[in-house]
Design a protein around this motif. Structure first.
Motif, PDB file in Angstrom:
ATOM      1  N   ALA A  47       0.834  -1.075   0.044  1.00 29.40           N
ATOM      2  CA  ALA A  47       0.113   0.051  -0.045  1.00 29.40           C
ATOM      3  C   ALA A  47       0.860   1.185  -0.043  1.00 29.40           C
ATOM      4  N   VAL A  48       1.948   1.242   0.524  1.00 32.34           N
ATOM      5  CA  VAL A  48       2.983   2.399   0.824  1.00 32.34           C
ATOM      6  C   VAL A  48       3.502   2.762  -0.641  1.00 32.34           C
ATOM      7  N   VAL A  49       4.055   1.715  -1.180  1.00 31.19           N
ATOM      8  CA  VAL A  49       5.006   1.912  -2.587  1.00 31.19           C
ATOM      9  C   VAL A  49       3.725   2.050  -3.573  1.00 31.19           C
ATOM     10  N   GLY A  50       2.595   1.847  -3.439  1.00 33.09           N
ATOM     11  CA  GLY A  50       1.530   1.750  -4.673  1.00 33.09           C
ATOM     12  C   GLY A  50       0.979   3.092  -4.845  1.00 33.09           C
ATOM     13  N   PRO A  51       0.215   3.217  -5.804  1.00 28.81           N
ATOM     14  CA  PRO A  51      -0.309   4.462  -6.499  1.00 28.81           C
ATOM     15  C   PRO A  51      -0.968   5.469  -5.654  1.00 28.81           C
ATOM     16  N   HIS A  52      -1.607   4.934  -4.412  1.00 26.94           N
ATOM     17  CA  HIS A  52      -2.242   5.817  -3.445  1.00 26.94           C
ATOM     18  C   HIS A  52      -1.542   6.628  -2.428  1.00 26.94           C
ATOM     19  N   VAL A  53      -0.286   5.850  -2.228  1.00 25.10           N
ATOM     20  CA  VAL A  53       0.731   6.889  -1.406  1.00 25.10           C
ATOM     21  C   VAL A  53       1.898   7.321  -2.000  1.00 25.10           C
ATOM     22  N   LEU A  54       3.021   6.477  -2.106  1.00 24.71           N
ATOM     23  CA  LEU A  54       4.275   7.239  -2.693  1.00 24.71           C
ATOM     24  C   LEU A  54       4.186   6.907  -3.979  1.00 24.71           C
ATOM     25  N   GLY A  55       3.335   5.921  -4.672  1.00 24.62           N
ATOM     26  CA  GLY A  55       3.357   5.858  -6.195  1.00 24.62           C
ATOM     27  C   GLY A  55       4.795   5.462  -6.862  1.00 24.62           C
ATOM     28  N   LEU A  56       5.450   4.631  -6.053  1.00 26.83           N
ATOM     29  CA  LEU A  56       6.901   4.450  -6.428  1.00 26.83           C
ATOM     30  C   LEU A  56       6.852   3.211  -7.533  1.00 26.83           C
ATOM     31  N   VAL A  57       5.893   2.331  -7.503  1.00 27.76           N
ATOM     32  CA  VAL A  57       5.587   1.179  -8.141  1.00 27.76           C
ATOM     33  C   VAL A  57       4.312   1.063  -8.700  1.00 27.76           C
ATOM     34  N   GLY A  58       4.135   0.776 -10.215  1.00 27.82           N
ATOM     35  CA  GLY A  58       2.784   0.804 -10.784  1.00 27.82           C
ATOM     36  C   GLY A  58       2.728  -0.637 -11.259  1.00 27.82           C
ATOM     37  N   ASP A  59       1.434  -0.841 -12.092  1.00 27.59           N
ATOM     38  CA  ASP A  59       1.105  -2.207 -12.678  1.00 27.59           C
ATOM     39  C   ASP A  59       0.800  -3.277 -11.746  1.00 27.59           C
ATOM     40  N   ALA A  60       0.066  -2.984 -10.926  1.00 24.00           N
ATOM     41  CA  ALA A  60       0.174  -4.333  -9.894  1.00 24.00           C
ATOM     42  C   ALA A  60      -0.726  -5.493 -10.563  1.00 24.00           C
ATOM     43  N   GLU A  61      -1.193  -5.152 -11.526  1.00 21.08           N
ATOM     44  CA  GLU A  61      -2.128  -6.258 -12.108  1.00 21.08           C
ATOM     45  C   GLU A  61      -1.172  -7.275 -12.695  1.00 21.08           C
ATOM     46  N   SER A  62      -0.093  -6.798 -13.362  1.00 21.32           N
ATOM     47  CA  SER A  62       0.493  -7.636 -14.208  1.00 21.32           C
ATOM     48  C   SER A  62       1.565  -8.434 -13.026  1.00 21.32           C
ATOM     49  N   LYS A  63       1.989  -7.789 -12.045  1.00 20.83           N
ATOM     50  CA  LYS A  63       2.751  -8.320 -11.223  1.00 20.83           C
ATOM     51  C   LYS A  63       2.061  -9.429 -10.255  1.00 20.83           C
ATOM     52  N   ILE A  64       0.483  -9.166 -10.156  1.00 14.92           N
ATOM     53  CA  ILE A  64      -0.204 -10.324  -9.448  1.00 14.92           C
ATOM     54  C   ILE A  64      -0.513 -11.367 -10.028  1.00 14.92           C
ATOM     55  N   GLY A  65      -0.409 -11.492 -11.484  1.00 15.74           N
ATOM     56  CA  GLY A  65      -0.445 -12.596 -12.439  1.00 15.74           C
ATOM     57  C   GLY A  65       0.555 -13.472 -12.083  1.00 15.74           C
ATOM     58  N   VAL A  66       1.701 -13.116 -12.032  1.00 13.03           N
ATOM     59  CA  VAL A  66       2.902 -13.739 -11.767  1.00 13.03           C
ATOM     60  C   VAL A  66       2.744 -14.154 -10.321  1.00 13.03           C
ATOM     61  N   ALA A  67       2.374 -13.307  -9.138  1.00 10.13           N
ATOM     62  CA  ALA A  67       2.481 -13.736  -7.882  1.00 10.13           C
ATOM     63  C   ALA A  67       1.460 -14.735  -7.450  1.00 10.13           C
ATOM     64  N   GLU A  68       0.333 -15.053  -8.430  1.00 16.03           N
ATOM     65  CA  GLU A  68      -0.762 -16.066  -8.047  1.00 16.03           C
ATOM     66  C   GLU A  68      -0.079 -17.278  -8.096  1.00 16.03           C
ATOM     67  N   LEU A  69       0.971 -17.337  -8.661  1.00 16.62           N
ATOM     68  CA  LEU A  69       1.969 -18.883  -8.664  1.00 16.62           C
ATOM     69  C   LEU A  69       2.333 -19.248  -7.142  1.00 16.62           C
ATOM     70  N   GLY A  70       2.416 -18.094  -6.334  1.00 18.18           N
ATOM     71  CA  GLY A  70       2.483 -18.194  -4.973  1.00 18.18           C
ATOM     72  C   GLY A  70       1.441 -19.226  -4.282  1.00 18.18           C
ATOM     73  N   ILE A  71       0.087 -18.544  -4.700  1.00 18.54           N
ATOM     74  CA  ILE A  71      -1.038 -19.328  -4.016  1.00 18.54           C
ATOM     75  C   ILE A  71      -1.099 -20.738  -4.682  1.00 18.54           C
ATOM     76  N   THR A  72      -0.584 -20.630  -5.844  1.00 18.25           N
ATOM     77  CA  THR A  72      -0.789 -22.349  -6.438  1.00 18.25           C
ATOM     78  C   THR A  72       0.277 -23.315  -5.794  1.00 18.25           C
ATOM     79  N   LEU A  73       1.466 -22.639  -5.406  1.00 16.23           N
ATOM     80  CA  LEU A  73       2.302 -23.533  -4.695  1.00 16.23           C
ATOM     81  C   LEU A  73       1.959 -23.702  -3.138  1.00 16.23           C
ATOM     82  N   LEU A  74       1.302 -22.968  -2.513  1.00 15.59           N
ATOM     83  CA  LEU A  74       0.623 -22.952  -1.418  1.00 15.59           C
ATOM     84  C   LEU A  74      -0.256 -24.012  -1.331  1.00 15.59           C
ATOM     85  N   LEU A  75      -1.035 -24.188  -2.226  1.00  7.26           N
ATOM     86  CA  LEU A  75      -2.177 -25.131  -2.300  1.00  7.26           C
ATOM     87  C   LEU A  75      -1.398 -26.643  -2.536  1.00  7.26           C
TER      88      LEU A  75
END
Length: 592
Positions: free
Chosen positions: A44-72
């Protein structure tokens, strides 16, 4: 040039995300709030609503959802059939009731509070029934309650919650309003696809994967184990996705079909680092996607719903615990411990958003509700500690009495139990004293009589018959014993020989001037025994082994003497036997 710029941007984003994640996770861990909350706040801090240091969360979550797959996949690996059978009543009784009752009740609260459709209320309410495994398990482990009856019940509920993610994803898919989903196969055909796919994966696991892992195991190639493990997870998820089914279900089945294989622990160890990194990235991306403006516009709603969530889950779990004949204090502790929302809520909200069941603003609001509820758990457990603590008085906890025992043993943990059993086997009567209520109850189930009390108090030792005892043995954990305390015991009970279990070398130094008849370092003798067994196994004869032990003990004694005299733990460092400074002792391979 464009590709180079993209690469630089990706590296910069990675540095920022990992740096902020590291700082916030360390901070939140120190505060006892857990890593998951740290990742969310960092995002939340680095995202667009506070510091705006990093964007395009949608593309990152596409890769990161592999973490949920590995968790299961790892959850599936945990489902060893024998373990499931042993805990079947808690998992499928406690767990099922908790998910169903909390899911229905919270969905009703959401329906009343938001006036949304029934489908939207279910898509928001059912995920909130799940608690945070990532937060609760470390709390249980740090409190030393993981292997207790209470810890097993909490773990059983969390395990069933992890299992329920698959049917909950299926429920969201069935309610989907997305035209892309609507063009898919009808529900009955989807069910047949699911059964066939699961059956196919199980057959593939039996006749393809197990022989493959056997070959890799015989080769001794650890890197290939990692490669094959990741291939198994991703291939299973890809097959399910191609059939229009849940990728999470594919990963879960892949884990289950390897759960009773001899490669389970190796796979779990190999996949765990990837799961941890990708899951952390997932929560960072979720934090970036939280719409803080929408949350700021309705802070009372977020706070009120978080309070309603905590109260509803705590009350229902408390009631279920009482129905399963838990003591009311234990049931209350269980309810408070599992009262928060969990990480799978974010996964299911994303699924519901893709299914057009809820709007992005709703996903942000209820994501904030989960985050706030997770932040409250450590504080709830702290402020209710006295209420939850089992009261100790003469009516239900018997203090020690003088019963003619020759030996008093203070501390009935793993060390004290061994000492006690050996003395009793020799016919020496013992009196056992400890302050751990739960341990006392467990010990009584095995026929051991352990009295409650603080065995470092002279009045309590006198009450236990120390004046007539021949032995007083302090077998407690840690290094809370001091020379002054031991001297006080000796002066009060001069007939008794005093023996102390020392936690480490520092504990020995604290007792250097104490009147003690014997001090045993906690793990020294067992370590010496392992070294002897190891040397024996590679063909070194007994006389050489004895010389090696005598040489080590002599140097260790010299080092201890120097430390006693100087009070400096670093004294006589040259007495430590190291690889680069081996003495010329005449021992085999001793070096020059």
């Amino acid at each position: 040039m464009h590709d180079a710029g993209d690469a630089v941007s990706l590296l910069r984003d990675g540095v920022v995300l990992l740096g902020f994640g590291l700082v916030f996770v360390l901070l939140f861990r120190r505060l006892g709030l857990g890593a998951t909350l740290g990742y969310l706040v960092a995002g939340a801090v680095v995202g667009p609503h506070v510091l705006g240091l990093v964007g395009d969360a949608e593309s990152k979550i596409g890769v990161a959802e592999l973490g949920i797959t590995l968790l299961l996949f790892i959850v599936g690996l945990e489902l060893n059939p024998s373990r499931l059978w042993r805990m079947k009543q808690e998992i499928f009784g406690l767990g099922l009731l908790q998910v169903v009752l909390c899911g229905i009740a919270i969905s009703a609260v959401v329906l009343f509070a938001t006036h949304s459709s029934v489908a939207a209320a279910l898509a928001l309410g059912l995920p909130l029934a799940l608690s945070s495994t990532a937060q609760v398990l470390p709390m249980l482990q740090s409190a030393g309650r993981m292997r207790t009856p209470f810890g097993e019940r909490a773990f059983s509920i969390l395990l069933f919650q992890d299992l329920s993610i698959v049917p909950l994803i299926t429920i969201v898919a069935v309610m989907s309003r997305n035209p892309a989903d609507a063009n898919g196969p009808p529900g009955w055909l989807l069910f047949i696809y699911t059964v066939l796919a699961v059956g196919g994966l199980i057959v593939a696991g039996r006749f393809i994967l197990r022989p493959l892992f056997r070959i890799i195991g015989n080769m001794g190639e650890r890197e290939m184990f990692v490669f094959a493990g990741l291939f198994t997870v991703i291939a299973s998820a890809a097959i399910m996705e191609a059939l229009g089914l849940s990728t999470a279900l594919g990963a879960f089945v892949a884990g289950v079909m390897l759960a009773d294989s001899p490669y389970r622990h190796e796979l779990e160890a190999d996949v765990e680092p990837f799961r941890s990194i990708l899951l952390g990235l997932f929560f960072l991306a979720i934090g970036m996607m939280l719409d803080l403006h929408a949350i700021a516009e309705r802070p009372l709603f977020v706070a009120g719903m978080a309070l309603a969530l905590i109260a509803t889950k705590a009350l229902i779990i408390f009631g279920i615990g009482m129905a399963f004949r838990m003591p009311w204090r234990g049931a209350l502790a269980l309810g408070l411990l599992l009262s928060q929302g969990g990480e799978f809520g974010f996964v299911l909200f994303a699924q519901a958003q893709n299914a057009l069941l809820i709007k992005p603003e709703a996903a942000s609001l209820f994501g904030a509700i989960i985050t706030l509820s997770m932040a409250t758990t450590p504080f709830l457990m702290t402020i209710t500690r006295r209420i939850r603590a089992q009261p100790v008085d003469s009516s239900d906890r018997e203090g020690p009495v003088a019963d003619g025992a020759n030996a008093l043993i203070v501390g009935y943990g793993r060390f004290g139990q061994t000492v006690a059993q050996m003395l009793i086997a020799q016919g020496i009567p013992v009196t056992l004293i400890d302050t751990d209520i739960e341990m006392i109850d467990v010990a009584s189930g095995f026929g051991a009589k352990v009295y409650y009390g603080d065995g470092t108090r002279l009045d309590l030792l006198r009450q236990a018959g120390a004046a007539e005892a021949e032995l007083i043995m302090f077998c407690t954990d840690g290094d809370q014993l001091s020379a002054e305390l031991i001297d006080g015991v000796h002066e009060s009970f001069p007939k008794a020989a005093i023996f102390v279990r020392a936690f480490d070398r520092r504990s020995l130094l604290k007792l250097k001037d104490a009147h003690v008849d014997g001090v045993v370092r906690e793990v020294m003798e067992s370590a010496v025994k392992m070294a002897r067994l190891a040397m024996k196994s590679i063909g070194i004869d007994d006389s050489e082994i004895n010389r090696s032990e005598e040489h080590y003990r002599a140097r260790d004694k010299e080092r201890l003497k120097a430390q006693y005299e100087t009070g400096d733990l670093r004294a006589a460092r040259d007495r430590i036997i190291t690889q680069d400074a081996r003495p010329d002792t005449g021992l085999g391979g001793g070096g020059k």
